[in-house]
Design a protein around this motif. Structure first.
Motif, mmCIF file in Angstrom:
data_model
loop_
_atom_site.group_PDB
_atom_site.id
_atom_site.type_symbol
_atom_site.label_atom_id
_atom_site.label_comp_id
_atom_site.label_asym_id
_atom_site.label_seq_id
_atom_site.Cartn_x
_atom_site.Cartn_y
_atom_site.Cartn_z
ATOM 1 N N GLN A 137 9.199 1.262 -2.940
ATOM 2 C CA GLN A 137 9.307 1.602 -1.828
ATOM 3 C C GLN A 137 9.030 1.625 -0.579
ATOM 4 O OE1 GLN A 137 12.787 2.441 -2.170
ATOM 5 N NE2 GLN A 137 11.513 2.256 -3.951
ATOM 6 N N GLY A 138 7.218 1.452 -0.139
ATOM 7 C CA GLY A 138 6.712 0.883 0.620
ATOM 8 C C GLY A 138 6.413 -0.202 1.534
ATOM 9 N N ILE A 139 6.956 -1.201 0.598
ATOM 10 C CA ILE A 139 6.516 -2.507 1.010
ATOM 11 C C ILE A 139 7.750 -2.962 1.732
ATOM 12 C CG2 ILE A 139 6.388 -4.961 -0.685
ATOM 13 C CD1 ILE A 139 4.018 -3.027 -0.578
ATOM 14 N N THR A 140 7.309 -3.805 2.879
ATOM 15 C CA THR A 140 8.364 -4.971 3.176
ATOM 16 C C THR A 140 7.930 -5.888 4.161
ATOM 17 O OG1 THR A 140 7.598 -3.901 5.691
ATOM 18 C CG2 THR A 140 8.756 -2.002 4.507
ATOM 19 N N ARG A 141 8.970 -6.804 4.708
ATOM 20 C CA ARG A 141 8.983 -8.257 4.938
ATOM 21 C C ARG A 141 7.466 -8.266 5.393
ATOM 22 N NH1 ARG A 141 7.245 -11.691 6.053
ATOM 23 N NH2 ARG A 141 8.095 -13.935 6.528
ATOM 24 N N GLN A 142 7.274 -6.864 6.193
ATOM 25 C CA GLN A 142 5.778 -6.972 6.958
ATOM 26 C C GLN A 142 3.855 -7.188 6.080
ATOM 27 O OE1 GLN A 142 8.162 -5.135 8.565
ATOM 28 N NE2 GLN A 142 8.106 -6.378 9.718
ATOM 29 N N HIS A 143 4.570 -7.240 5.289
ATOM 30 C CA HIS A 143 3.862 -6.697 3.996
ATOM 31 C C HIS A 143 3.389 -7.576 2.731
ATOM 32 C CE1 HIS A 143 5.013 -2.434 4.884
ATOM 33 N NE2 HIS A 143 3.558 -2.310 4.330
ATOM 34 N N LEU A 144 4.093 -8.677 3.041
ATOM 35 C CA LEU A 144 4.294 -10.300 2.964
ATOM 36 C C LEU A 144 2.850 -11.079 2.933
ATOM 37 C CD1 LEU A 144 5.590 -12.940 0.993
ATOM 38 C CD2 LEU A 144 7.383 -13.420 3.082
ATOM 39 N N ASP A 145 2.361 -11.134 4.011
ATOM 40 C CA ASP A 145 1.346 -11.828 4.262
ATOM 41 C C ASP A 145 0.017 -10.771 4.545
ATOM 42 O OD1 ASP A 145 3.385 -14.346 4.859
ATOM 43 O OD2 ASP A 145 2.860 -13.416 6.659
ATOM 44 N N HIS A 146 -0.029 -9.326 3.262
ATOM 45 C CA HIS A 146 -1.207 -9.441 3.154
ATOM 46 C C HIS A 146 -2.196 -9.338 2.601
ATOM 47 C CE1 HIS A 146 0.800 -5.833 6.577
ATOM 48 N NE2 HIS A 146 0.433 -7.066 7.250
ATOM 49 N N GLY A 147 -1.792 -10.697 1.638
ATOM 50 C CA GLY A 147 -2.845 -10.612 0.581
ATOM 51 C C GLY A 147 -1.873 -10.886 -0.633
ATOM 52 N N ILE A 148 -2.411 -11.487 -1.960
ATOM 53 C CA ILE A 148 -1.797 -11.554 -3.213
ATOM 54 C C ILE A 148 -1.148 -9.870 -3.789
ATOM 55 C CG2 ILE A 148 -1.314 -12.416 -5.484
ATOM 56 C CD1 ILE A 148 -3.696 -14.296 -3.827
ATOM 57 N N ILE A 149 -1.474 -8.795 -4.028
ATOM 58 C CA ILE A 149 -1.285 -7.922 -4.733
ATOM 59 C C ILE A 149 0.471 -7.689 -3.835
ATOM 60 C CG2 ILE A 149 -1.232 -5.512 -5.516
ATOM 61 C CD1 ILE A 149 -2.560 -8.139 -6.958
ATOM 62 N N PRO A 150 0.468 -7.488 -2.356
ATOM 63 C CA PRO A 150 1.582 -6.774 -1.731
ATOM 64 C C PRO A 150 2.281 -8.180 -1.576
ATOM 65 C CG PRO A 150 -0.559 -6.433 0.002
ATOM 66 C CD PRO A 150 -1.051 -7.285 -1.722
ATOM 67 N N CYS A 151 1.308 -9.271 -1.805
ATOM 68 C CA CYS A 151 3.074 -10.801 -1.694
ATOM 69 C C CYS A 151 4.256 -10.561 -3.376
ATOM 70 C CB CYS A 151 2.408 -11.856 -1.538
ATOM 71 S SG CYS A 151 3.443 -12.967 -2.020
#
Length: 1696
Positions: free
Chosen positions: A1015-1029
């Motif tokens: 639930q806490g993952i959005t488009r802003q988290h895409l470039d934050h690392g491999i796991i968030p991606c």
């Protein structure tokens, strides 16, 4: 035994009895042998009747007997004589004078004990004196111990006798009562009825609580002893031939009185021992039971008589005992007895020091182990026994004491007493269950009464009240049934016992008897005992209630309050009840299936499943109505189950079955369809037990769990966890106050002493917990103080505090004991809580996954079931879910209708299994209308049709076409599994959603706006690392790439089918792709979904076809130009011989599923909330230029490779294009046909112009790429069209068109076609056919198209443009470097020439003196050296690292361990130097440093020194350590070798590295210009250098005394690890110049570092703190012959 019974001196009477026994046996033996002399002289015919008399006395003629029978006749007398003599001798040797009973067992006073000891000592002295006079040698030497087997046998027998004595002392009356019952039912007769009557009398006395006095019971025992002795004597005499002749065994009187003969004699051979042929095993068991009863009675009477013969003084002393011996006291004897008992039970007697067997028997076992304690009159009919209860207040004899109630209540109740009380409390439940079990076990009208009775009680709300109310009637009724069964078990014929009743009536009333009646009587006695126990409990409760009312009328509420469960019992009970409330309904539902589907299908099972399906439909359609009617549903199920049970039970009676056939006029088969069938006893038990158990489960659900289940599943009234926690706290507070009140009340009563002990234990536990918590807080405080100390030490460098006081406190803390077990428990508790939390999160994740994908599972399961059984009824499922997938508003309706329709199909299939339905009566026979003319058929392919068509193979059943109905035999479940699966999926789906709703309401959560997992993952988290991606793509992969997935699935459908409908799919795919833009495709996507849904429905109708029962074949089979089977299959036409494959529709369903999900994605793209969370899903502007990238792009530049995710991006967006071209090349070269030429041309074109093509505008690149995708779709479509020839007309192509087969790689890849065998003249391209590679090419082309339309790709384009500009820059730099090197050489030569000229002038001035010449030369050399030393910077050079071969040499000389130590020290020195260098840099930047930093470094150095000293101490090394050291050294050697090799390569490629640094810097400049929106060219670099030179000149004019530095050509060096490797930091951190690796591709080389950012460029433009003059740099360049990068300031050649 009678001698032993009435003997005053056991020693004398027993010895005389043994002597008399020996004499008698010897006399009979001598008489037997002596009479043989008389028999030898007296002939047989002369003796006459005396032979018969002597035969009955046991004396026979040995001349008429064989050897075996002679031994049999002599063995008893001989054995008795020898055994009697041996026992007599053994008794004389072992037995001692009689010993007075011990103090602990018989309450003897201390004075008596002293006298006893004195007498024992005197006897021992006498024995010793006698032993010394008889034999002095025996007194000196101990006798040899007996063999171990004898000792073990003696100890075992001693323990066994101890155990039996204990049982007889504590439960003697129980044993007697049980043995009376066994003797009564062993062989029912008038004689055994005496035992049985005595047994029933004793039991009923216990039931009514009437105590039996010792006098009465002993009198009864005497009478039973005499009667049993007479009975045994009579049975023994009846085995004689004379009595059997007088009263034959089959005589009615012999059978009536139980005189059974199991020994049979033959008149011709009377000496032979034979058995009766019709004797059963109870006949042999009966004498043994009677003998056991006799010995038990005699033992008890012997004990009681022995006690009554004691003097009155001992009786008075025994009366002073306050408490009678309980069973626990009996099994806890004196220490000596306990030691013997432990030896027996633990088999440790061998280790025990036993001097001899005589001393063991005399000193240890005989005095106390075999001493019988006093049997008191209070020890009869205890509550724990089978027959009664002790009344301690009644005095049965004048000499016996009375034990008060207060004394009895002084001790707390034991666990056995509590368990007994619990069993008695629940006796009503066991009695009701026993009623049902009795009626099922013994089917009769009398048992039917119990069945109805139990069902009525189960239906009542207050079962306890009604069960206790009917307890007297049940006890009387059970006793009557028991007596009736006892009478019917007499060994009489039915005509003799019931002369006027037919056999059927006797069977129906359970009066026919059994082969082994003792077993059945024993079972019925056990059943009846539950009724007796319930009546006993009822009378006991009534007595307690009346007594309570008399003592205190208001004590009922207090008793109820005190009986509430507390502590662990309450928690365990709540947990068990909560689990049963949740899951008991699942047990009932599973038993629905078991009852309905076990065995063959009958009407009552159909009604069972109908009730269940009604409940399921109501649960699915209307949840609130289902909850309101659930109670009534269970009531109906219970009532119907009772009706079924009673009907099946009644039909087992012969009279009822005949009456039903006459009344209803139904045949036996019709009644079997109803479920009425007569079974054997064992089968009947199995048939009735299952409905009875189901009835019991439903009753428990109705009365115990239904209300709690309804409150648990109420979605309208759900308490959140916060409010529930508050309520629990309030309840706990109220409960604590209530417990305090209870404790105050219990302090005044002795009955609640156990509760007080629990409270005290609880208080002690609380105090312990408090102490442990205080200790934990204290330890935490200490740890906090220590942390503060460390912090102060690090910040300020010194801390002052009172050390003495702290040392004293720490010493006291160390002295305090630490409970490690509490720490272990705490850690285990924390770990357990963590595991629970992890399980909770895993459970929530699984439920979320099921919630998201339940629709897919449900629709897939329903479509699969519809395709497994193609019929008209399943067509409803397919239509519903085909249109429910693209239209979400229809899904609820489809779910409800599917549930109802599945229930209808299940009921229809079960009804079709009834014997009444006979398919052969209405099936159609289509072969009747066929007519042959002259042996030939009018239809050309009729022979094929007769072989394959379902019209002509078997009679056509129309039920198969309507609903796939067919006979399933006795196993109905395999036929129903598909539709039961549909029901299960439907129920599971609605259960998942309701459970999630309940979970969210309970935890006060909101419904997520998107169908995501994290639930806490959005488009802003895409470039934050491999796991968030990864999390983002798990959430929104289909949102981003769903359209491409749909296209790939469509291609898969085409490849799997390759028929006419696949051709339609290919046309639809080309039509959709022709729109190109995503927005245009989204506009036509609903039409594509309509097309796919309609295509699925049409195909299912084609599979269903015309009803075959009409015997009408299709025209493409019956016409003159009939189509072939292959063409019919390719066209997907309905046919009875070649039926269409319904599995193809499953692929279309998958396409429809993903298309429906994509339609939802198109709608979500228009929602602002979804766009905010998942990101924009629109294509970039195709005219967007990289120069304007910084203004419009929402993504950051990833080419700097700040993280591993950036590396992945670089690979995908920079190199995936070339990978796609490789796959296109493989697609074109793996097969040789016309279509592959296009792939090769496209591959070569893009490889040739790929570099320049990628720098073109996106619209130009996309246009070319779409042409390639379109070509792939056309190839797939043409191959699908060519499958018509390869699968249908391949045989004709093999004959006439082999070139076409080879040119287009035509081969049928779909199974099911009749393909001809390959021909040698024309080879079939099996491995080259198909569209697998085309589908792979299509997939990667779509992926690359998305890459082209991504903002990330614009960074690649800008990088390519910068690389193109710098493509020739490397050659220019290399040329400039060569020119500079040549210029430096010329300058050196010029200087050398000038030096020679100067020397020549000097020489000429000195007149040619060689000494002066040398002096001048040395002076010039010293001047140059001084200049060189001045030029050298005063910097401390770091220590040089050892090479790999130096390390190997050191290991060869000093050893592996020493080499490793030296390597470790060297690394530590390097680290120190790096730290010092870092500190210098930090001091230059920030002169204010922490004070404690130096202390930390010194402490680290000291730690290293201590570690070195510790390593020096460890000198000895084991073999394993040597191996480990050697392997470690090898690894270090390889790493050092790699470092040396890398350093060597760097030295060889130094020029190229310098050039690459410059190119990297210039690339960063170009990228910065592009980010600012400027156009970059070759002049951009020259303009930068010119602007820098102008700034330097301006600075020189302003600050003439300061030296200027050239532009930095490379980033500053950063400290690295000894391996020269650096760890890649996260994406969010700022990067230094040398901390990562760049992947920027140029035409010549792959640069080895990242591009600098804007911050780095700003740092470069600032003047460095330390500069060097240009003249000094020039001198250094001339000295080292290296390139000075300051020469790159201008492109002008150097001046000579």
């Amino acid at each position: 035994m009678f001698l032993s019974l009435f003997s005053a001196g056991p020693k004398e009477k027993t010895g005389k009895f043994l002597l008399l026994l020996c004499c008698t046996s010897v006399t009979f033996l001598a008489l037997q042998c002596g009479m043989q002399v008389a028999f030898s002289y007296i002939p047989k015919h002369v003796s006459g009747i005396w032979d018969l008399v002597l035969y009955h006395l046991g004396i026979v003629r040995f001349s008429d007997v064989d050897v075996g029978n002679i031994l049999r006749l002599l063995a008893p007398d001989l054995g008795v004589s020898l055994c009697g003599l041996f026992i007599w001798r053994l008794c004389r040797k072992l037995l001692r004078p009689p010993v007075v009973l011990s103090l602990h067992e018989n309450c003897i006073t201390a004075s008596d004990m002293e006298t006893e000891d004195s007498t024992d000592s005197e006897t021992e002295d006498d024995d010793s004196e006698m032993g010394s006079t008889t034999d002095s040698s025996d007194s000196r030497e101990r006798p040899a111990p007996s063999p171990p087997i004898v000792q073990k046998l003696v100890v075992f027998m001693a323990g066994l006798r101890l155990l039996l004595t204990t049982v007889m002392n504590t439960a003697g009356k129980v044993v007697v009562t049980i043995q009376l019952g066994l003797a009564g039912i062993a062989l029912p007769s008038l004689t055994s009825s005496v035992y049985f009557g005595a047994f029933l009398g004793l039991v009923w006395l216990w039931v009514y609580g009437r105590p039996v006095s010792l006098l009465v019971f002993s009198s009864l025992c005497v009478m039973m002893t005499i009667f049993s002795a007479g009975h045994i004597f009579g049975l023994y005499l009846y085995q004689l031939p004379l009595l059997q002749d007088w009263v034959p065994p089959h005589d009615i009187y012999a059978r009536l009185f139980g005189m059974t003969a199991f020994i049979r004699t033959n008149a011709s051979e009377p000496h032979r021992l034979l058995l009766q042929p019709d004797a059963s095993w109870p006949v042999f068991i009966n004498p043994l039971v009677l003998l056991l009863l006799y010995f038990t009675l005699v033992a008890l009477l012997h004990k009681w008589v022995h006690l009554h013969t004691e003097d009155t003084e001992e009786a008075e002393l025994s009366a002073m005992c306050e408490v009678p011996p309980s069973f626990s006291e009996a099994i806890s004897p004196s220490p000596t007895r306990l030691e013997a008992f432990n030896l027996v039970m633990s088999n440790r007697w061998e280790k025990h020091s036993i001097p001899s067997l005589d001393s063991q028997m005399s000193d240890m076992l005989l005095p106390e182990s075999f001493a019988l304690p006093v049997y008191r009159p209070q020890d009869y009919l205890s509550d724990g026994s089978e027959e009664g209860k002790v009344d301690l207040t009644e005095q049965t004899d004048d000499d016996m004491p009375v034990v008060s109630e207060a004394t009895a209540l002084a001790d707390p109740p034991s666990g056995l007493a509590l368990f007994r009380a619990f069993i008695l409390k629940q006796s009503y439940g066991s009695a009701i269950i026993v009623m049902m079990v009795w009626s099922i076990t013994y089917t009769s009208w009398l048992g039917f009464v119990l069945l109805v009775w139990s069902c009525v009680i189960w239906m009542m709300r207050d079962r306890h009240y009604y069960a206790m109310l009917s307890a007297p009637f049940l006890a009387i009724y059970g006793t009557v049934l028991l007596v009736a069964s006892f009478i019917s078990a007499f060994r009489l014929k039915r005509e003799e016992l019931f002369p006027s009743l037919p056999k059927a009536v006797l069977i129906d009333f359970d009066l026919y008897g059994y082969d082994a009646p003792c077993v059945h009587l024993g079972v019925k006695v056990g059943y009846t005992f539950s009724f007796w126990m319930m009546l006993h409990q009822q009378l006991k409760e009534k007595a307690e209630e009346s007594k309570q009312k008399q003592e205190c009328p208001d004590s009922k509420s207090e008793t109820l309050a005190s009986s509430d469960p507390v502590g662990f019992v309450a928690v365990l009970g709540g947990f068990v009840k909560g689990t049963l409330v949740k899951y008991w309904i699942f047990l009932c539902c599973s038993m629905f299936f078991v009852v309905s589907f076990s065995g063959k299908v009958v009407v009552y099972k159909i009604l069972y499943i109908g009730l269940f399906l009604f409940c399921v439909v109501l649960y699915q359609v209307h949840y609130d109505l289902w909850r309101r009617t659930l109670k009534h549903f269970w009531a109906v199920v219970v009532g119907y189950s009772m009706f079924v049970l009673i009907a099946i039970y009644m039909y087992q009676f012969k009279t009822v079955s005949g009456l039903l056939r006459q009344v209803f006029g139904m045949s036996e088969e019709g009644l079997r369809d109803l479920g009425l069938e007569q079974y054997a006893t064992v089968e009947l038990f199995a048939r009735i037990l299952l409905p009875a158990m189901f009835l019991l489960a439903c009753i428990l659900q109705l009365h115990y769990f239904n209300s709690d289940f309804l409150s648990l599943t109420d979605l309208d009234n759900i308490t959140t966890q916060d409010s529930e926690a508050r309520l629990k706290k309030e309840q706990m507070g109220a409960g604590s106050s209530a417990t305090l009140d209870k404790d105050k009340l219990s302090m005044d009563k002795d009955k609640l002493s156990l509760h007080n002990s629990k409270v005290s234990l609880g208080n002690s536990k609380v105090s312990l917990d408090k102490l442990s918590l205080d200790k934990d807080k204290h330890s935490l405080g200490n740890s906090k103080v220590s942390l503060d100390k460390d912090k102060l030490f690090l910040d300020k460098g010194k801390v002052s505090f009172d050390s003495d006081k702290k040392e004293e406190e720490t010493a006291e803390e160390e002295k305090a004991p630490v409970n490690t077990w509490l720490l272990v428990v705490d850690r285990a508790g924390v770990l357990f809580l963590q595991v629970l939390h992890l399980l909770h999160k895993t459970q929530a994740l699984c439920w979320r996954l099921l919630e998201l994908h339940s629709l897919k599972l449900l629709s897939a399961g329903i479509i699969w079931v519809s395709l497994q059984e193609v019929c008209l009824m399943n067509f409803v499922f397919l239509v519903l879910w085909t249109f429910a997938l693209p239209f979400p508003q229809l899904r609820r309706l489809a779910s409800s209708v599917s549930t109802v329709w599945a229930c209808v199909i299940v009921v229809c299939k079960m009804m079709y299994q009834l014997k009444v339905i006979k398919p052969l009566e209405y099936s159609s026979n289509c072969t009747i209308g066929l007519v042959s003319i002259n042996g030939s058929w009018s239809i050309t392919n009729m022979e094929e049709l007769l072989r394959k068509s379902i019209l002509y193979v078997d009679p056509v059943d129309p039920a198969v076409w309507c609903g796939a109905l067919h006979k399933c035999g006795d196993r109905i479940l395999p036929c129903l599994k598909n539709h039961l699966l549909v029901l299960g999926l439907l129920v599971f789906d609605v259960t998942i959603h309701r459970r999630q709703l309940h979970y969210r309401l309970r935890n006060d959560l909101k419904v997520p706006p998107t169908a995501t997992i994290f639930q806490g993952i959005t488009r802003q988290h895409l470039d934050h690392g491999i796991i968030p991606c990864l999390k983002y793509f798990i959430n929104y992969f289909f949102y981003k790439f769903g359209l491409e997935v749909c296209f790939v699935v469509a291609v898969n459908v085409i490849g799997q089918r390759m028929d006419f409908f696949a051709l339609l799919h290919s046309f639809a795919l080309i039509t959709v792709l022709s729109h190109r833009r995503r927005k245009a495709i989204g506009e036509v996507w609903p039409k594509y979904c309509y097309f796919t849904s309609s295509l699925i429905v049409l195909q299912y109708l084609l599979c269903l076809g015309f009803p075959p029962a009409f015997c009408f074949d299709y025209p493409w089979r019956t016409s003159a130009g009939a189509l072939t089977s292959n063409l019919i299959k390719w066209l997907y036409l309905p046919d009875y011989a070649m039926q269409p494959d319904p599995a193809f529709i499953l692929y279309d369903y998958l396409l429809l599923l993903v298309a429906s999900l994509q339609w939802q994605v198109f709608e979500d793209e228009n929602r602002a909330a979804v766009r905010l969370l998942a990101g924009e899903n629109v294509e970039i502007s195709r005219c967007l230029d990289p120069c304007t990238l910084n203004q419009y792009t929402p993504v950051s530049n990833y080419l700097h490779c700040r993280s591993y995710l950036d590396m992945v991006k670089v690979f995908v967006f920079s190199y995936f294009f070339w990978l796609v071209l490789c796959l296109i090349f493989i697609t074109g070269t793996t097969r040789i046909n016309v279509f592959c030429m296009g792939y090769l041309l496209a591959c070569f074109y893009f490889m040739l112009f790929g570099g320049s093509l990628l720098m073109q505008p996106v619209c130009y690149v996309i246009r070319l790429w779409d042409w390639l995708i379109g070509y792939t779709c056309v190839v797939i479509c043409l191959k699908n069209l060519l499958s018509l020839g390869s699968c249908v007309y391949l045989s004709s192509l093999l004959r006439n068109g082999c070139w076409m087969i080879q040119a287009f790689s035509m081969f049928c890849t779909i199974k099911g076609y009749d393909v001809p065998a390959p021909d040698d003249e024309c080879e079939l391209p099996e491995g080259e056919a198909g569209i697998v590679w085309d589908a792979i090419c299509f997939t990667v082309l779509l992926a690359q198209r998305r890459i082209f339309l991504s903002y990330y790709f614009l960074y690649v384009v800008s990088d390519l443009k910068a690389s193109k500009i710098l493509a020739s820059r490397g050659a220019e730099l290399f040329e400039a470097k060569v020119k500079k090197r040549v210029a430096a050489r010329l300058e050196m030569e010029k200087k050398s020439v000038e030096a020679l000229k100067k020397e020549k002038i000097v020489m000429e001035g000195n007149g040619g003196n060689p000494g002066n010449l040398n002096l001048v030369l040395f002076e010039s050399d010293s001047e140059e050296e001084e200049e060189d030393t001045q030029e050298q910077p005063e910097e401390h050079k770091p220590p040089k690292k050892k090479s790999a071969f130096q390390l190997a040499y050191e290991a060869w000389v000093a050893g592996a361990k020493a080499a490793l130590k030296g390597h470790k020290k060297e690394e530590s020195k390097l680290k120190k130097e790096e730290r010092r260098h870092m500190r210098k840099l930090q001091r230059q930047k920030d002169p204010v440093l922490p004070l404690g930093l130096g202390r930390v470094e010194s402490s680290e150095d000291e730690l290293e020194e201590t570690e070195d000293e510790e390593e020096k101490e460890k000198e000895k090394e084991s073999i394993l350590e040597r191996i480990i050291s050697t392997l470690t050294l090898l690894w270090v050697f390889l790493l050092s070798l790699m470092d040396d090799f890398t350093a060597g390569l760097n030295s060889l490629c130094k020029d190229n590295l310098d050039i690459s640094r410059v190119l990297k810097h210039e690339r960063a400049l170009l990228s910065e210009q592009q980010n600012k929106g400027r156009e970059v060219t070759q002049d951009s670099i020259r303009q930068y250098y010119q602007s820098w030179m102008s700034r330097q000149n301006t600075q020189a004019s302003l600050y003439p005394h300061e030296e200027l530095s050239p532009p930095p050509a490379s980033p500053p060096d950063m400290p690295s690890s000894p391996r020269r490797y650096t760890k890649l930091p996260s994406a969010g951190s700022k990067m230094s110049w040398g901390s990562s690796v760049s992947s920027c591709l140029t035409d010549e080389t792959l640069l080895g570092s990242r591009q600098p950012t804007q911050e780095d460029l700003d740092d470069l433009l600032q003047p460095p703190p330390k500069t060097t003059g240009p003249e000094e740099l020039r001198r250094k360049l001339l000295k080292s012959a290296c390139v000075d990068l300051s020469s790159f300031d201008s492109d002008l050649p150097p001046q000579e």
